[in-house]
Write an enzyme that holds these catalytic residues in place. Structure first.
Site, mmCIF file in Angstrom:
data_model
loop_
_atom_site.group_PDB
_atom_site.id
_atom_site.type_symbol
_atom_site.label_atom_id
_atom_site.label_comp_id
_atom_site.label_asym_id
_atom_site.label_seq_id
_atom_site.Cartn_x
_atom_site.Cartn_y
_atom_site.Cartn_z
ATOM 1 C CB THR A 16 -0.815 0.106 1.279
ATOM 2 O OG1 THR A 16 -0.052 0.282 2.437
ATOM 3 C CG2 THR A 16 -1.747 -1.166 1.347
ATOM 4 C CG ASP A 17 -1.233 5.015 -1.024
ATOM 5 O OD1 ASP A 17 -1.802 4.726 0.126
ATOM 6 O OD2 ASP A 17 -1.832 5.263 -2.181
ATOM 7 C CB ALA A 18 1.354 7.371 3.029
ATOM 8 C CB ILE A 21 -5.184 3.294 -1.379
ATOM 9 C CG1 ILE A 21 -6.240 3.620 -0.412
ATOM 10 C CG2 ILE A 21 -5.695 2.673 -2.689
ATOM 11 C CD1 ILE A 21 -6.829 4.956 -1.239
#
Length: 141
Positions: A16-18, A21
């Protein structure tokens, strides 16, 4: 009858990103794992293809990706793979990545694989391998 291969994937923090997601390129990794398991289930040894007569491999020639909904940290996903067509040197697949348990589609990927030599030249898919993929062709287009 539609033959469908299903492969489960859990979304981990590293995917995921920060914001939690799934990062867009990771869907390609999920789809690759599912295709590898489909080929293994068919009884095709990718290692044997690499080692026979100079070496052969399937390589992604093209992919059309439709990002429908985001997947998030801890989601359980299912990658469903259907064989759509088999040619002399290519295979077309449709992969749908769905969120479990409700089956909501998050990503759809249409993939074209080319059969190549290790030097990158197109090659004909061996008849036995082509037949194994043919047994999985989806009747639904």
């Amino acid at each position: 009858m539609t033959r469908l291969h299903a492969f489960p994937i859990r979304v981990y923090y590293e995917d995921t990103d920060a914001g939690g997601i799934v990062y867009h390129s990771n869907y390609l990794n999920f789809a690759e794992r599912a295709r590898t398991e489909l080929v293994r289930e068919m009884g095709i040894s990718q290692r044997a293809l690499l080692e026979e007569g100079g070496g052969f491999a399937f390589a992604v020639r093209g992919a059309n990706i439709d990002f429908i909904r985001p997947a998030k940290l801890d989601d359980l996903l299912r990658v469903e793979t259907q064989v759509m067509a088999v040619g002399g040197a290519s295979v077309e697949l449709r992969q749908a990545i769905k969120r479990e348990p409700e089956g909501t589609e998050v990503v759809r990927i249409d993939v074209r694989l080319g059969y190549i030599t290790l030097s990158g030249k197109p090659a004909r898919i061996p008849a036995g391998v082509r037949d194994l993929f043919g047994n999985w062709i989806s009747e639904r287009r």
